[in-house]
Design a protein around this motif. Structure first.
Motif, PDB file in Angstrom:
ATOM      1  N   LYS A 103      -4.252  -5.862  -4.136  1.00 19.50           N
ATOM      2  CA  LYS A 103      -5.184  -4.971  -2.846  1.00 19.50           C
ATOM      3  C   LYS A 103      -5.888  -3.768  -3.792  1.00 19.50           C
ATOM      4  CE  LYS A 103      -3.433  -7.156   0.392  1.00 19.50           C
ATOM      5  NZ  LYS A 103      -4.583  -8.333   1.116  1.00 19.50           N
ATOM      6  N   ARG A 104      -6.756  -3.384  -3.068  1.00 26.35           N
ATOM      7  CA  ARG A 104      -7.433  -2.194  -3.678  1.00 26.35           C
ATOM      8  C   ARG A 104      -7.547  -1.063  -2.573  1.00 26.35           C
ATOM      9  NH1 ARG A 104     -13.503  -4.180  -3.621  1.00 26.35           N
ATOM     10  NH2 ARG A 104     -14.101  -1.918  -4.440  1.00 26.35           N
ATOM     11  N   PHE A 105      -8.044  -0.007  -2.697  1.00 28.47           N
ATOM     12  CA  PHE A 105      -8.310   1.152  -1.772  1.00 28.47           C
ATOM     13  C   PHE A 105      -6.695   1.862  -1.359  1.00 28.47           C
ATOM     14  CE2 PHE A 105     -11.925  -1.747  -0.563  1.00 28.47           C
ATOM     15  CZ  PHE A 105     -12.551  -0.823  -1.182  1.00 28.47           C
ATOM     16  N   SER A 106      -5.804   1.431  -1.761  1.00 24.58           N
ATOM     17  CA  SER A 106      -4.329   1.947  -1.290  1.00 24.58           C
ATOM     18  C   SER A 106      -3.270   1.669  -2.461  1.00 24.58           C
ATOM     19  CB  SER A 106      -3.772   1.399  -0.106  1.00 24.58           C
ATOM     20  OG  SER A 106      -3.843  -0.011  -0.315  1.00 24.58           O
ATOM     21  N   ASP A 115      12.383   3.086   0.768  1.00 18.12           N
ATOM     22  CA  ASP A 115      11.754   2.516   1.973  1.00 18.12           C
ATOM     23  C   ASP A 115      10.139   2.090   1.405  1.00 18.12           C
ATOM     24  OD1 ASP A 115      13.791   2.787   3.551  1.00 18.12           O
ATOM     25  OD2 ASP A 115      13.494   5.217   3.955  1.00 18.12           O
ATOM     26  N   ALA A 116       9.663   1.190   2.009  1.00 23.66           N
ATOM     27  CA  ALA A 116       8.265   0.730   1.717  1.00 23.66           C
ATOM     28  C   ALA A 116       7.283   1.969   2.403  1.00 23.66           C
ATOM     29  CB  ALA A 116       7.869  -0.303   2.538  1.00 23.66           C
ATOM     30  N   SER A 117       6.211   2.465   1.399  1.00 20.69           N
ATOM     31  CA  SER A 117       5.525   3.525   1.690  1.00 20.69           C
ATOM     32  C   SER A 117       4.039   2.952   0.906  1.00 20.69           C
ATOM     33  CB  SER A 117       5.891   4.841   1.223  1.00 20.69           C
ATOM     34  OG  SER A 117       7.065   5.338   1.476  1.00 20.69           O
ATOM     35  N   ILE A 118       2.957   3.560   1.786  1.00 22.72           N
ATOM     36  CA  ILE A 118       1.729   3.494   1.232  1.00 22.72           C
ATOM     37  C   ILE A 118       0.627   4.496   1.447  1.00 22.72           C
ATOM     38  CG2 ILE A 118       1.031   2.340   3.400  1.00 22.72           C
ATOM     39  CD1 ILE A 118      -0.595   0.223   1.317  1.00 22.72           C
ATOM     40  N   GLU A 119      -0.196   4.792   0.463  1.00 27.13           N
ATOM     41  CA  GLU A 119      -1.069   5.846   0.870  1.00 27.13           C
ATOM     42  C   GLU A 119      -2.659   5.570   0.453  1.00 27.13           C
ATOM     43  OE1 GLU A 119       0.264   9.306  -1.463  1.00 27.13           O
ATOM     44  OE2 GLU A 119       2.388   9.015  -0.965  1.00 27.13           O
ATOM     45  N   MET A 120      -3.274   6.129   0.638  1.00 26.69           N
ATOM     46  CA  MET A 120      -4.788   6.206   0.468  1.00 26.69           C
ATOM     47  C   MET A 120      -5.483   7.525   0.335  1.00 26.69           C
ATOM     48  SD  MET A 120      -7.670   3.917   2.334  1.00 26.69           S
ATOM     49  CE  MET A 120      -8.036   4.943   3.553  1.00 26.69           C
ATOM     50  N   GLN A 146      -2.285  -4.878   7.222  1.00 27.97           N
ATOM     51  CA  GLN A 146      -2.096  -6.092   6.276  1.00 27.97           C
ATOM     52  C   GLN A 146      -0.715  -5.803   5.470  1.00 27.97           C
ATOM     53  OE1 GLN A 146      -5.512  -6.194   3.676  1.00 27.97           O
ATOM     54  NE2 GLN A 146      -6.676  -6.843   5.362  1.00 27.97           N
ATOM     55  N   PHE A 147      -0.381  -4.392   5.183  1.00 26.62           N
ATOM     56  CA  PHE A 147       0.685  -3.878   4.372  1.00 26.62           C
ATOM     57  C   PHE A 147       2.017  -4.331   5.430  1.00 26.62           C
ATOM     58  CE2 PHE A 147       3.824  -0.653   3.057  1.00 26.62           C
ATOM     59  CZ  PHE A 147       4.049  -1.264   1.662  1.00 26.62           C
ATOM     60  N   ALA A 148       1.930  -4.107   6.641  1.00 23.10           N
ATOM     61  CA  ALA A 148       3.067  -4.159   7.652  1.00 23.10           C
ATOM     62  C   ALA A 148       3.441  -5.852   7.679  1.00 23.10           C
ATOM     63  CB  ALA A 148       2.648  -3.616   9.237  1.00 23.10           C
ATOM     64  N   THR A 149       2.392  -6.405   7.643  1.00 24.40           N
ATOM     65  CA  THR A 149       2.679  -8.091   7.505  1.00 24.40           C
ATOM     66  C   THR A 149       3.427  -8.317   6.009  1.00 24.40           C
ATOM     67  OG1 THR A 149       0.779  -8.694   9.103  1.00 24.40           O
ATOM     68  CG2 THR A 149       1.789 -10.421   7.510  1.00 24.40           C
TER      69      THR A 149
END
Length: 154
Positions: A103-106, A115-120, A146-149
């Motif tokens: 993936k791009r942008f994040s 715990d799962a974390s994501i940033e942009m 998309q990340f939740a899935t």
């Protein structure tokens, strides 16, 4: 022929000069940023623990935050950090790495509790057009879904 080209070029320049200029949004324009966030779901402006602005919102029922960073006097901010942490969703490191590889942008990671974390991030030091900021929120909406899935939240 040169005269026609010169006239045509002059007419284009005049037309562009008279065209309305898009509003540039900077990170200290919290109302404009909040307005765009609300186009994607519920959102409210709150203060971080240090007094800097923060947006807490929901996209498709998932709560996220937008942190205003590199601020002076809690108003003159330079950057936005889109953040989402999933409590008690603990994917493997391989799952996180697969996200980051494809993936791009994040960027995704496991926080201190695994715990799962994501940033942009978005640099707004020189401002952006409202359409660009709206496009960033749309990318964030896609990243969340998309990340939740990807991590099995949905």
């Amino acid at each position: 022929m040169k005269f026609k080209t010169l006239v045509a070029g002059s007419l284009i320049a005049l037309a562009l000069a008279g065209a309305p200029q898009a509003k540039t949004i900077q990170a200290n324009d919290t109302d404009a940023i909040l307005n765009i966030a609300r186009g994607y779901g519920a959102a409210e402006l709150v203060a971080q623990g240090n007094g800097d602005p923060q947006i807490t919102g929901k996209i498709e029922g998932i709560t996220y935050q937008v942190y205003f960073l590199n601020c002076t006097d809690h108003t003159q901010c330079q950057d936005l950090n889109f953040y989402l942490g999933f409590l008690d969703i603990k994917p493997s490191l391989e799952t996180i790495n697969a996200w980051n590889f494809t993936k791009r942008f994040s960027r995704a990671y496991l926080d201190q509790d695994q715990d799962a974390s994501i940033e942009m991030d978005l640099d707004l030091a020189n401002g952006v057009d409202a359409k660009v900021l709206d496009a960033q929120f749309d990318i964030w909406r896609q990243v969340i879904a998309q990340f939740a899935t990807h991590i099995g939240y949905n």
